[in-house]
Design an enzyme around this catalytic site. Structure first.
Site, PDB file in Angstrom:
ATOM      1  N   TYR A 104       7.345   4.076  -2.843  1.00 43.77           N
ATOM      2  CA  TYR A 104       6.151   3.679  -2.086  1.00 43.77           C
ATOM      3  C   TYR A 104       5.432   4.915  -1.531  1.00 43.77           C
ATOM      4  O   TYR A 104       4.209   5.045  -1.645  1.00 43.77           O
ATOM      5  CB  TYR A 104       6.554   2.710  -0.966  1.00 43.77           C
ATOM      6  CG  TYR A 104       5.433   2.382  -0.027  1.00 43.77           C
ATOM      7  CD1 TYR A 104       4.414   1.506  -0.401  1.00 43.77           C
ATOM      8  CD2 TYR A 104       5.360   2.962   1.237  1.00 43.77           C
ATOM      9  CE1 TYR A 104       3.366   1.216   0.465  1.00 43.77           C
ATOM     10  CE2 TYR A 104       4.323   2.680   2.106  1.00 43.77           C
ATOM     11  CZ  TYR A 104       3.322   1.811   1.716  1.00 43.77           C
ATOM     12  OH  TYR A 104       2.282   1.533   2.568  1.00 43.77           O
TER      13      TYR A 104
ATOM     14  N   TYR B 169      -7.243  -5.515   5.604  1.00 42.47           N
ATOM     15  CA  TYR B 169      -6.346  -5.915   6.709  1.00 42.47           C
ATOM     16  C   TYR B 169      -7.031  -6.837   7.716  1.00 42.47           C
ATOM     17  O   TYR B 169      -7.699  -7.780   7.319  1.00 42.47           O
ATOM     18  CB  TYR B 169      -5.771  -4.665   7.406  1.00 42.47           C
ATOM     19  CG  TYR B 169      -5.399  -3.592   6.440  1.00 42.47           C
ATOM     20  CD1 TYR B 169      -4.387  -3.826   5.497  1.00 42.47           C
ATOM     21  CD2 TYR B 169      -6.062  -2.379   6.399  1.00 42.47           C
ATOM     22  CE1 TYR B 169      -4.051  -2.856   4.576  1.00 42.47           C
ATOM     23  CE2 TYR B 169      -5.725  -1.410   5.478  1.00 42.47           C
ATOM     24  CZ  TYR B 169      -4.722  -1.658   4.572  1.00 42.47           C
ATOM     25  OH  TYR B 169      -4.408  -0.709   3.660  1.00 42.47           O
TER      26      TYR B 169
HETATM   27  N1  GLN Z   1       1.035   5.235   3.321  1.00 43.50           N
HETATM   28  C1  GLN Z   1       0.399   4.514   4.379  1.00 43.50           C
HETATM   29  C2  GLN Z   1       1.446   3.760   5.181  1.00 43.50           C
HETATM   30  O1  GLN Z   1       2.389   3.346   4.634  1.00 43.50           O
HETATM   31  C3  GLN Z   1      -0.609   3.600   3.782  1.00 43.50           C
HETATM   32  C4  GLN Z   1      -1.371   2.819   4.814  1.00 43.50           C
HETATM   33  C5  GLN Z   1      -2.808   2.596   4.477  1.00 43.50           C
HETATM   34  O2  GLN Z   1      -3.417   3.312   3.701  1.00 43.50           O
HETATM   35  N2  GLN Z   1      -3.395   1.626   5.123  1.00 43.50           N
HETATM   36  O3  GLN Z   1       1.347   3.606   6.376  1.00 43.50           O
END
Ligand code: GLN
Length: 303
Positions: free
Chosen positions: A188, A239
């Site tokens: 991830y 979001y």
């Molecule tokens: N790598 C970021 C995280 O895991 C990704 C979050 C995002 O771009 N909103 O928090």
């Protein structure tokens, strides 16, 4: 449509917003990015490529990667994935923990961090190497063989990854991960660290405007699956600001805390905009404003 002229007009109109907001602080390797940057690209379904400003400057794709991992899992696994992750807006921040316990370890959607971890976990099971599978796909679709991970960003996320680790362990406790937590987190963080420009991302996301067809004309997704990814982008891609984004922009969109946003006009074009200053929900201030301007000036939207 004279996309080049529209892009130049959009860039002029959003100039006051460039540098507004805050560059992501919770990933130290991103905190040093210069905020006064702005780029925007449009790639149409015929292959025309247009750009303005810093549209060829690479940046950290972060959560935009979640769009591509979802598509890669749907392409291999179809509907099955929806038993492990929902497709409803969360109304909560992207890294929130609270809903997971109420909802028994099933994340609300694939674009909040918990849901994206499930998708990466599944891609890992299906391919044996989730992050390399993603990188290979992005290189092929963008036509840019030089795309790569940024190891410093991946390491910075690992060092500051307690919330993501908590989400992953929580889901493991509910039996909603197939691979070991450290391996899921590693893939991830690597996937989030990929660096691409607006140009690369608009090209790589062209299959979403082409109803699932890849750059070489082969099919990644069935037409209905491309519709599904776009629908989840519209409802969940930004979001707890997804309602406002739909209201202002009227397009499926997916943001990342690197300051990038991709957006899709199915049947027409894929857009990518980048400006590092974020609002409090983690979406690029000038980026959202530019997409708002683009759809208002052109009258193009899904509504
Ligand atoms: N790598 C970021 C995280 O895991 C990704 C979050 C995002 O771009 N909103 O928090």
């Amino acid at each position: 449509m004279d996309y080049q002229a529209v892009l130049e007009e959009v860039a002029a109109q959003v100039r006051p917003q460039i540098g507004c907001g805050q560059v992501a602080q919770y990933i130290p390797a991103l905190a040093s990015v210069a905020p006064e940057q702005f780029g925007m690209a449009v790639v149409d379904v015929e292959g025309g490529v247009h750009g303005v400003g810093d549209w060829e400057v690479p940046f950290s794709v972060q959560s935009i990667s979640k769009t591509f991992t979802l598509a890669l899992v749907l392409a291999r696994d179809g509907e099955k994935i929806w038993q492990r992750v929902g497709r409803e807006p969360s109304g909560n921040p992207f890294n929130s923990l609270v809903q997971l316990e109420y909802e028994h370890g099933i994340p609300r959607n694939p674009f909040i961090n918990a849901g994206a971890l499930v998708i990466t976990d599944r891609l890992q099971s299906l391919t044996g190497d989730a992050s390399s599978t993603l990188l290979e796909f992005l290189r092929t679709e963008s036509g840019n063989p030089d795309l790569g991970f940024n190891p410093a960003v991946a390491a910075s996320e690992t060092d500051n990854g307690d919330r993501n680790a908590a989400l992953a362990h929580f889901m493991a406790a509910y039996d909603n991960l197939e691979n070991l937590v450290p391996s899921v987190l590693e893939h991830y963080f690597w996937q989030c660290s990929v660096e691409m420009s607006c140009r690369d991302l608009a090209l790589a996301g062209r299959f979403l405007a082409r109803h699932g067809l890849r750059a070489d004309g082969s099919r990644l997704l069935a037409r209905s699956e491309a519709k599904q990814v776009n629908a989840v982008m519209l409802t969940c891609g930004t979001y707890d600001a997804a309602g406002d984004f739909a209201y202002r922009v009227g397009l499926p969109g997916k943001s990342g805390v690197g300051g990038g946003i991709i957006a899709v006009i199915p049947g027409r074009c894929t857009l990518c905009v980048w400006s590092p200053g974020l609002d409090e929900r983690g979406n690029s201030v000038a980026g959202v404003a530019a997409l708002d301007r683009f759809t208002t000036l052109t009258g193009l939207s899904v509504f």
